[in-house]
Scaffold this motif. Structure first.
Motif, PDB file in Angstrom:
ATOM      1  N   ARG A 138      75.060 100.058 -30.015  1.00 38.61           N
ATOM      2  CA  ARG A 138      75.044  99.340 -28.734  1.00 38.61           C
ATOM      3  C   ARG A 138      74.904 100.332 -27.582  1.00 38.61           C
ATOM      4  O   ARG A 138      74.122 100.111 -26.650  1.00 38.61           O
ATOM      5  CB  ARG A 138      76.325  98.504 -28.596  1.00 38.61           C
ATOM      6  N   ALA A 139      75.631 101.440 -27.632  1.00 39.27           N
ATOM      7  CA  ALA A 139      75.526 102.466 -26.587  1.00 39.27           C
ATOM      8  C   ALA A 139      74.124 103.075 -26.566  1.00 39.27           C
ATOM      9  O   ALA A 139      73.570 103.337 -25.488  1.00 39.27           O
ATOM     10  CB  ALA A 139      76.580 103.550 -26.808  1.00 39.27           C
ATOM     11  N   SER A 140      73.539 103.278 -27.734  1.00 34.15           N
ATOM     12  CA  SER A 140      72.181 103.817 -27.813  1.00 34.15           C
ATOM     13  C   SER A 140      71.184 102.871 -27.163  1.00 34.15           C
ATOM     14  O   SER A 140      70.274 103.312 -26.446  1.00 34.15           O
ATOM     15  CB  SER A 140      71.772 104.078 -29.266  1.00 34.15           C
ATOM     16  N   LEU A 141      71.344 101.572 -27.398  1.00 33.82           N
ATOM     17  CA  LEU A 141      70.449 100.595 -26.772  1.00 33.82           C
ATOM     18  C   LEU A 141      70.538 100.671 -25.251  1.00 33.82           C
ATOM     19  O   LEU A 141      69.518 100.583 -24.557  1.00 33.82           O
ATOM     20  CB  LEU A 141      70.771  99.183 -27.251  1.00 33.82           C
ATOM     21  N   GLN A 142      71.746 100.820 -24.739  1.00 33.11           N
ATOM     22  CA  GLN A 142      71.927 100.944 -23.292  1.00 33.11           C
ATOM     23  C   GLN A 142      71.227 102.206 -22.766  1.00 33.11           C
ATOM     24  O   GLN A 142      70.567 102.167 -21.730  1.00 33.11           O
ATOM     25  CB  GLN A 142      73.423 100.976 -22.937  1.00 33.11           C
ATOM     26  N   GLU A 143      71.371 103.282 -23.489  1.00 32.38           N
ATOM     27  CA  GLU A 143      70.749 104.534 -23.081  1.00 32.38           C
ATOM     28  C   GLU A 143      69.219 104.447 -23.146  1.00 32.38           C
ATOM     29  O   GLU A 143      68.518 104.966 -22.277  1.00 32.38           O
ATOM     30  CB  GLU A 143      71.253 105.682 -23.962  1.00 32.38           C
ATOM     31  N   ILE A 144      68.713 103.776 -24.165  1.00 32.01           N
ATOM     32  CA  ILE A 144      67.268 103.603 -24.301  1.00 32.01           C
ATOM     33  C   ILE A 144      66.726 102.767 -23.144  1.00 32.01           C
ATOM     34  O   ILE A 144      65.703 103.087 -22.544  1.00 32.01           O
ATOM     35  CB  ILE A 144      66.917 102.955 -25.652  1.00 32.01           C
ATOM     36  N   ALA A 145      67.431 101.696 -22.821  1.00 34.12           N
ATOM     37  CA  ALA A 145      66.967 100.775 -21.787  1.00 34.12           C
ATOM     38  C   ALA A 145      67.094 101.342 -20.382  1.00 34.12           C
ATOM     39  O   ALA A 145      66.259 101.061 -19.520  1.00 34.12           O
ATOM     40  CB  ALA A 145      67.737  99.461 -21.886  1.00 34.12           C
ATOM     41  N   HIS A 146      68.124 102.136 -20.144  1.00 38.21           N
ATOM     42  CA  HIS A 146      68.417 102.552 -18.771  1.00 38.21           C
ATOM     43  C   HIS A 146      68.342 104.056 -18.536  1.00 38.21           C
ATOM     44  O   HIS A 146      68.560 104.496 -17.408  1.00 38.21           O
ATOM     45  CB  HIS A 146      69.799 102.040 -18.357  1.00 38.21           C
ATOM     46  N   GLY A 147      68.061 104.810 -19.563  1.00 34.05           N
ATOM     47  CA  GLY A 147      68.024 106.262 -19.402  1.00 34.05           C
ATOM     48  C   GLY A 147      66.650 106.768 -19.036  1.00 34.05           C
ATOM     49  O   GLY A 147      65.679 106.019 -18.986  1.00 34.05           O
ATOM     50  N   ASP A 148      66.577 108.061 -18.791  1.00 34.41           N
ATOM     51  CA  ASP A 148      65.278 108.672 -18.536  1.00 34.41           C
ATOM     52  C   ASP A 148      64.532 108.829 -19.863  1.00 34.41           C
ATOM     53  O   ASP A 148      65.090 108.566 -20.928  1.00 34.41           O
ATOM     54  CB  ASP A 148      65.441 110.012 -17.812  1.00 34.41           C
ATOM     55  N   ARG A 149      63.280 109.245 -19.795  1.00 34.62           N
ATOM     56  CA  ARG A 149      62.454 109.343 -21.015  1.00 34.62           C
ATOM     57  C   ARG A 149      63.058 110.266 -22.063  1.00 34.62           C
ATOM     58  O   ARG A 149      63.104 109.923 -23.231  1.00 34.62           O
ATOM     59  CB  ARG A 149      61.055 109.823 -20.670  1.00 34.62           C
TER      60      ARG A 149
END
Length: 122
Positions: free
Chosen positions: A53-64
């Motif tokens: 779940r944390a990875s999904l958040q990082e993928i969606a809202h993080g930089d490339r």
């Protein structure tokens, strides 16, 4: 009586046969990873669910760069616990990280795995 010959031989399969998983988590694989320790299996799965779940958040809202790392981390973690559908979806996203449909596929696979894990923990 004459000897019967076999018309076809089994094909050589270097990588081995692996049936498509019918569950979001391959419990046989997980048992192998945890040496059959059921308490450890639950702990590993709960940890995976939180990190996925944390990875999904990082993928969606993080930089490339951060998203690429999160996708790769999710792919490896999913394979380690036997969440092969999540791992396969993440691998596709890793090849094309800007594809929203592929991200939706990863999200759906993670959700399915999370629901399966919740049912196991009841």
């Amino acid at each position: 009586m004459a000897a019967v010959s076999i018309a076809f031989e089994a094909p050589e399969n270097v990588t081995g046969y692996r049936a498509a998983p019918s569950r979001p988590i391959d419990l046989v694989h997980l048992a192998g990873q945890t040496m059959g320790d059921k308490a450890l299996e639950i702990e590993v799965l709960q940890t995976f669910a939180r990190h996925a779940r944390a990875s999904l958040q990082e993928i969606a809202h993080g930089d490339r760069a951060g998203a690429a790392i999160a996708i790769h981390r999710l792919k490896g973690a999913a394979a380690a616990v036997g969440a092969f559908q999540v791992s396969a979806a993440a691998e596709k996203l890793e090849a094309s990280p800007a594809d929203a449909a592929l991200f939706a596929g990863v999200d759906a696979a993670v959700l399915e795995a999370e629901n399966f894990i919740l049912k196991l923990c009841r």
